[in-house]
Design a protein around this motif. Structure first.
Motif, PDB file in Angstrom:
ATOM      1  N   SER A   1      37.475  36.521  46.343  1.00 49.45           N
ATOM      2  CA  SER A   1      38.387  36.684  47.483  1.00 49.45           C
ATOM      3  C   SER A   1      38.703  35.353  48.144  1.00 49.45           C
ATOM      4  CB  SER A   1      37.792  37.640  48.512  1.00 49.45           C
ATOM      5  OG  SER A   1      36.672  37.061  49.168  1.00 49.45           O
ATOM      6  N   THR A   2      38.002  34.294  47.731  1.00 55.32           N
ATOM      7  CA  THR A   2      38.259  32.957  48.262  1.00 55.32           C
ATOM      8  C   THR A   2      39.072  32.149  47.263  1.00 55.32           C
ATOM      9  OG1 THR A   2      36.266  31.924  47.318  1.00 55.32           O
ATOM     10  CG2 THR A   2      36.025  33.048  49.442  1.00 55.32           C
ATOM     11  N   GLU A   3      39.896  31.265  47.768  1.00 54.09           N
ATOM     12  CA  GLU A   3      40.700  30.415  46.892  1.00 54.09           C
ATOM     13  C   GLU A   3      39.812  29.549  46.017  1.00 54.09           C
ATOM     14  OE1 GLU A   3      43.854  29.046  44.923  1.00 54.09           O
ATOM     15  OE2 GLU A   3      43.970  30.559  46.518  1.00 54.09           O
ATOM     16  N   ALA A   4      38.733  29.026  46.606  1.00 51.09           N
ATOM     17  CA  ALA A   4      37.835  28.174  45.836  1.00 51.09           C
ATOM     18  C   ALA A   4      37.156  28.965  44.722  1.00 51.09           C
ATOM     19  CB  ALA A   4      36.791  27.560  46.768  1.00 51.09           C
ATOM     20  N   GLY A   5      36.806  30.218  44.998  1.00 54.84           N
ATOM     21  CA  GLY A   5      36.181  31.053  43.978  1.00 54.84           C
ATOM     22  C   GLY A   5      37.125  31.347  42.833  1.00 54.84           C
ATOM     23  N   ARG A   6      38.374  31.624  43.143  1.00 54.23           N
ATOM     24  CA  ARG A   6      39.369  31.889  42.103  1.00 54.23           C
ATOM     25  C   ARG A   6      39.630  30.641  41.276  1.00 54.23           C
ATOM     26  NH1 ARG A   6      41.465  34.850  46.491  1.00 54.23           N
ATOM     27  NH2 ARG A   6      42.931  33.191  47.094  1.00 54.23           N
ATOM     28  N   THR A   7      39.688  29.500  41.924  1.00 51.36           N
ATOM     29  CA  THR A   7      39.892  28.242  41.195  1.00 51.36           C
ATOM     30  C   THR A   7      38.735  27.974  40.253  1.00 51.36           C
ATOM     31  OG1 THR A   7      41.213  27.302  42.989  1.00 51.36           O
ATOM     32  CG2 THR A   7      40.217  25.746  41.445  1.00 51.36           C
ATOM     33  N   ALA A   8      37.533  28.234  40.733  1.00 50.65           N
ATOM     34  CA  ALA A   8      36.356  28.023  39.891  1.00 50.65           C
ATOM     35  C   ALA A   8      36.384  28.935  38.668  1.00 50.65           C
ATOM     36  CB  ALA A   8      35.079  28.246  40.701  1.00 50.65           C
ATOM     37  N   LEU A   9      36.799  30.202  38.863  1.00 49.77           N
ATOM     38  CA  LEU A   9      36.885  31.111  37.717  1.00 49.77           C
ATOM     39  C   LEU A   9      37.903  30.607  36.702  1.00 49.77           C
ATOM     40  CD1 LEU A   9      35.997  33.743  36.353  1.00 49.77           C
ATOM     41  CD2 LEU A   9      37.910  34.871  37.527  1.00 49.77           C
ATOM     42  N   LYS A  10      39.039  30.126  37.173  1.00 52.03           N
ATOM     43  CA  LYS A  10      40.041  29.582  36.246  1.00 52.03           C
ATOM     44  C   LYS A  10      39.486  28.395  35.480  1.00 52.03           C
ATOM     45  CE  LYS A  10      43.954  30.947  39.188  1.00 52.03           C
ATOM     46  NZ  LYS A  10      45.034  30.441  40.075  1.00 52.03           N
TER      47      LYS A  10
ATOM     48  N   MET B   1      42.181  42.579  39.120  1.00 52.65           N
ATOM     49  CA  MET B   1      42.106  41.147  38.819  1.00 52.65           C
ATOM     50  C   MET B   1      43.445  40.465  39.055  1.00 52.65           C
ATOM     51  SD  MET B   1      39.004  40.144  37.805  1.00 52.65           S
ATOM     52  CE  MET B   1      39.104  38.840  36.560  1.00 52.65           C
ATOM     53  N   ALA B   2      44.538  41.141  38.698  1.00 52.03           N
ATOM     54  CA  ALA B   2      45.868  40.564  38.930  1.00 52.03           C
ATOM     55  C   ALA B   2      46.131  40.406  40.430  1.00 52.03           C
ATOM     56  CB  ALA B   2      46.937  41.446  38.298  1.00 52.03           C
ATOM     57  N   LYS B   3      45.702  41.368  41.213  1.00 47.28           N
ATOM     58  CA  LYS B   3      45.889  41.289  42.660  1.00 47.28           C
ATOM     59  C   LYS B   3      45.134  40.106  43.250  1.00 47.28           C
ATOM     60  CE  LYS B   3      45.606  44.188  46.809  1.00 47.28           C
ATOM     61  NZ  LYS B   3      45.222  45.526  47.343  1.00 47.28           N
ATOM     62  N   LEU B   4      43.994  39.774  42.648  1.00 46.94           N
ATOM     63  CA  LEU B   4      43.225  38.613  43.097  1.00 46.94           C
ATOM     64  C   LEU B   4      43.822  37.297  42.612  1.00 46.94           C
ATOM     65  CD1 LEU B   4      39.602  39.985  42.510  1.00 46.94           C
ATOM     66  CD2 LEU B   4      40.622  39.404  44.723  1.00 46.94           C
ATOM     67  N   GLY B   5      44.766  37.387  41.690  1.00 49.63           N
ATOM     68  CA  GLY B   5      45.377  36.171  41.152  1.00 49.63           C
ATOM     69  C   GLY B   5      44.675  35.617  39.939  1.00 49.63           C
ATOM     70  N   VAL B   6      43.812  36.436  39.302  1.00 50.38           N
ATOM     71  CA  VAL B   6      43.081  35.960  38.112  1.00 50.38           C
ATOM     72  C   VAL B   6      43.136  37.012  37.008  1.00 50.38           C
ATOM     73  CG1 VAL B   6      41.534  34.294  39.208  1.00 50.38           C
ATOM     74  CG2 VAL B   6      40.940  36.733  39.243  1.00 50.38           C
ATOM     75  N   GLY B   7      44.285  37.683  36.886  1.00 51.29           N
ATOM     76  CA  GLY B   7      44.458  38.669  35.835  1.00 51.29           C
ATOM     77  C   GLY B   7      44.685  38.040  34.481  1.00 51.29           C
ATOM     78  N   TYR B   8      44.898  38.896  33.471  1.00 55.75           N
ATOM     79  CA  TYR B   8      45.030  38.399  32.095  1.00 55.75           C
ATOM     80  C   TYR B   8      46.157  37.393  31.939  1.00 55.75           C
ATOM     81  CZ  TYR B   8      46.380  38.185  27.237  1.00 55.75           C
ATOM     82  OH  TYR B   8      46.752  37.715  26.005  1.00 55.75           O
ATOM     83  N   GLU B   9      47.329  37.704  32.489  1.00 59.33           N
ATOM     84  CA  GLU B   9      48.470  36.803  32.307  1.00 59.33           C
ATOM     85  C   GLU B   9      48.185  35.422  32.880  1.00 59.33           C
ATOM     86  OE1 GLU B   9      48.632  39.854  33.450  1.00 59.33           O
ATOM     87  OE2 GLU B   9      49.810  40.910  31.917  1.00 59.33           O
ATOM     88  N   THR B  10      47.552  35.377  34.033  1.00 62.20           N
ATOM     89  CA  THR B  10      47.227  34.090  34.663  1.00 62.20           C
ATOM     90  C   THR B  10      46.217  33.320  33.840  1.00 62.20           C
ATOM     91  OG1 THR B  10      47.678  34.955  36.864  1.00 62.20           O
ATOM     92  CG2 THR B  10      46.267  33.010  36.728  1.00 62.20           C
ATOM     93  N   LEU B  11      45.145  33.993  33.428  1.00 57.68           N
ATOM     94  CA  LEU B  11      44.097  33.294  32.681  1.00 57.68           C
ATOM     95  C   LEU B  11      44.548  32.927  31.271  1.00 57.68           C
ATOM     96  CD1 LEU B  11      40.887  35.222  33.828  1.00 57.68           C
ATOM     97  CD2 LEU B  11      41.903  33.128  34.759  1.00 57.68           C
ATOM     98  N   ALA B  12      45.485  33.707  30.693  1.00 58.66           N
ATOM     99  CA  ALA B  12      46.018  33.356  29.376  1.00 58.66           C
ATOM    100  C   ALA B  12      46.835  32.068  29.440  1.00 58.66           C
ATOM    101  CB  ALA B  12      46.867  34.498  28.833  1.00 58.66           C
ATOM    102  N   GLU B  13      47.465  31.808  30.580  1.00 59.08           N
ATOM    103  CA  GLU B  13      48.176  30.533  30.743  1.00 59.08           C
ATOM    104  C   GLU B  13      47.179  29.384  30.849  1.00 59.08           C
ATOM    105  OE1 GLU B  13      50.750  30.726  34.082  1.00 59.08           O
ATOM    106  OE2 GLU B  13      52.059  32.279  33.221  1.00 59.08           O
ATOM    107  N   VAL B  14      46.059  29.644  31.501  1.00 58.54           N
ATOM    108  CA  VAL B  14      45.014  28.619  31.628  1.00 58.54           C
ATOM    109  C   VAL B  14      44.367  28.346  30.279  1.00 58.54           C
ATOM    110  CG1 VAL B  14      42.743  28.166  32.649  1.00 58.54           C
ATOM    111  CG2 VAL B  14      44.560  29.179  34.049  1.00 58.54           C
ATOM    112  N   ASN B  15      44.140  29.413  29.503  1.00 53.08           N
ATOM    113  CA  ASN B  15      43.466  29.284  28.209  1.00 53.08           C
ATOM    114  C   ASN B  15      44.110  30.261  27.227  1.00 53.08           C
ATOM    115  OD1 ASN B  15      41.793  29.181  25.990  1.00 53.08           O
ATOM    116  ND2 ASN B  15      39.922  29.765  27.081  1.00 53.08           N
ATOM    117  N   PRO B  16      45.089  29.820  26.440  1.00 50.16           N
ATOM    118  CA  PRO B  16      45.811  30.724  25.532  1.00 50.16           C
ATOM    119  C   PRO B  16      44.922  31.364  24.472  1.00 50.16           C
ATOM    120  CG  PRO B  16      47.026  28.675  25.844  1.00 50.16           C
ATOM    121  CD  PRO B  16      45.661  28.473  26.445  1.00 50.16           C
ATOM    122  N   ARG B  17      43.757  30.793  24.218  1.00 48.87           N
ATOM    123  CA  ARG B  17      42.882  31.357  23.175  1.00 48.87           C
ATOM    124  C   ARG B  17      41.843  32.316  23.743  1.00 48.87           C
ATOM    125  NH1 ARG B  17      38.120  29.061  22.938  1.00 48.87           N
ATOM    126  NH2 ARG B  17      37.839  29.504  20.739  1.00 48.87           N
ATOM    127  N   LEU B  18      41.918  32.604  25.029  1.00 43.22           N
ATOM    128  CA  LEU B  18      40.926  33.469  25.664  1.00 43.22           C
ATOM    129  C   LEU B  18      41.081  34.920  25.208  1.00 43.22           C
ATOM    130  CD1 LEU B  18      38.673  33.668  27.891  1.00 43.22           C
ATOM    131  CD2 LEU B  18      40.520  34.302  29.471  1.00 43.22           C
TER     132      LEU B  18
END
Length: 412
Positions: free
Chosen positions: A89-98, A116-133
């Motif tokens: 729920s914190t910006e720093a926590g979400r950044t750390a997860l990414k 997860m998407a509502k938190l800003g760390v759903g599949y589409e977001t994390l797939a951009e961070v790491n396409p092989r995830l």
């Protein structure tokens, strides 16, 4: 990415050695998926909210050491993992997860779809961070469809998947299967899907979403119920301890309990007749073939009374000793019987895992037996947040000052 690329991040031997997994899941279906991957060498990092950790940390039974207590339930489904805390729920926590996801191979979560998407760390977001995830999402009804947002538990899946309606005594109400089969089925399909997607990612560099629903998983375990309906219009009904049409294949009383007797094939029926001293029955023209014995009237009138007579006067142990190596005949055992059975020990299916400060906890072992890369089930479940600094330093590259700042901000 593999664990050996990150100095300080523990790597275990096994078939999945070097695979890094972020396990954000809670309770059973997701944690059990992560536990299986950890048993076979994956570096599984359990991610929990520091103020709202996995609720099963408070589930019974409890192992106590003074005023401290350890949940045996949690210990069983989270053995072999590392653990960190992140408040998403914190910006720093979400950044750390990414930052962690950018260097991981797999992420497992079992939140309601959209969380997860509502938190800003759903599949589409994390797939951009790491396409092989490989992103494995376990839910009640799946990530798509009109029911996807509905809350669900194991019994939801048993009810919605048809299993509950098939279970129970004839003429009685539906009966829940006596274990969390909806969760467990989802676990096994999630492990399978995750490994399929991982192989593709390792070969192509392309990750993907693995979408596993509890309800779908239960439907896939209803054996012939679906095809019976689509082909013949037959709706599965309660059959108690009997099979819908395979006979004999059911529970019978013996002198000191109950046994399962399943000698329904012609070969097994002939052997049973010989073993119980009535060889002539195997040639009786009314019951001499499997198809004839499947007839419900014939079975009730001619076959079932004979079997009941064979078994009633003998103990379960006597029957297993007499016929267990020849026929499908098994004593119905309690969990106490199972745990103390020498055969269970021979297969390493009850193992003792030492938890520092609490001592050994006995739990079920790993049913998958690999000859070259066997499972390691001896590593304990971790205390909350124990590995936060190590993981953030090794996997995300955070220095002590950055980690201290996260702690000060309440993100870990």
């Amino acid at each position: 990415m593999t664990a050996d690329m990150f100095p300080g991040l523990p790597e275990q031997p096994g078939a999945l050695s070097g695979v890094v997994v972020l396990d954000l899941s809670r309770v059973l279906a997701g944690p059990y998926c992560g536990q299986i991957l950890a048993d076979f060498g994956a570096t599984v990092i359990k991610v929990e909210n520091p103020r709202d950790p996995d609720v099963t940390r408070g589930f019974p039974p409890y192992v106590r050491a003074g005023e401290r207590e350890l949940s045996g339930y949690y210990a069983q489904y989270n053995r072999g993992k590392l653990t960190i805390t992140l408040d998403l729920s914190t910006e720093a926590g979400r950044t750390a997860l990414k930052d962690l996801a950018a260097r991981a191979d797999i992420l497992v979560e079992n939140f309601r779809p959209g969380t997860m998407a509502k938190l800003g760390v759903g599949y589409e977001t994390l797939a951009e961070v790491n396409p092989r995830l490989v992103y494995t999402a376990i839910s009640g009804y799946g990530q798509t469809g009109s029911r996807s947002r509905r809350p669900a538990f194991d019994s939801t899946a048993q009810a919605a998947g048809g299993l509950w309606s098939m279970n129970g005594d004839p003429g009685g109400p539906p009966v829940r299967v006596g274990t969390v089969l909806g969760d467990l089925a989802a676990t096994l399909f999630a492990v399978t899907g995750t490994l399929l997607a991982l192989r593709h990612a390792e070969g192509t560099g392309q990750g993907q979403l693995v979408d596993v629903a509890q309800v779908d998983s239960v439907i896939a375990l209803t054996e012939n119920a679906v095809v019976n309906y689509t082909v013949d219009g037959d709706v599965a009904r309660h059959t108690g301890n009997r099979h819908p049409w395979v006979r004999p294949y059911e529970l019978f009383p013996c002198r000191d309990g109950h046994v399962f007797f399943g000698a329904y094939t012609d070969k097994f029926w002939r052997l049973a007749c010989e073993l119980f001293g009535e060889p002539g029955l195997a040639a009786d023209p009314e019951i001499d073939t499997m198809r004839k014995r499947f007839d419900e009237d014939v079975y009730e009138r001619r076959v079932r009374p004979v079997i009941a007579r064979w078994l009633a006067g003998r103990t379960g142990e006597e029957l297993e000793r007499m016929a267990g190596e020849v026929l499908p005949l098994t004593v119905v055992k309690s969990i106490k019987d199972v745990v103390e059975d020498p055969g269970t020990a021979e297969r390493d299916m009850v193992v003792s895992v030492d938890h520092p400060g609490f001592g050994p906890v006995r739990m079920f072992g790993q049913p998958i037996k690999l000859s070259a890369t066997p499972a390691d089930v001896g590593r304990p479940a971790p205390e909350l947040g124990r590995d936060t600094e190590v993981v953030l330093g090794a996997l995300a590259g955070y220095d002590p000052d950055k980690i201290a700042a996260l702690r000060a901000a309440g993100a870990i």
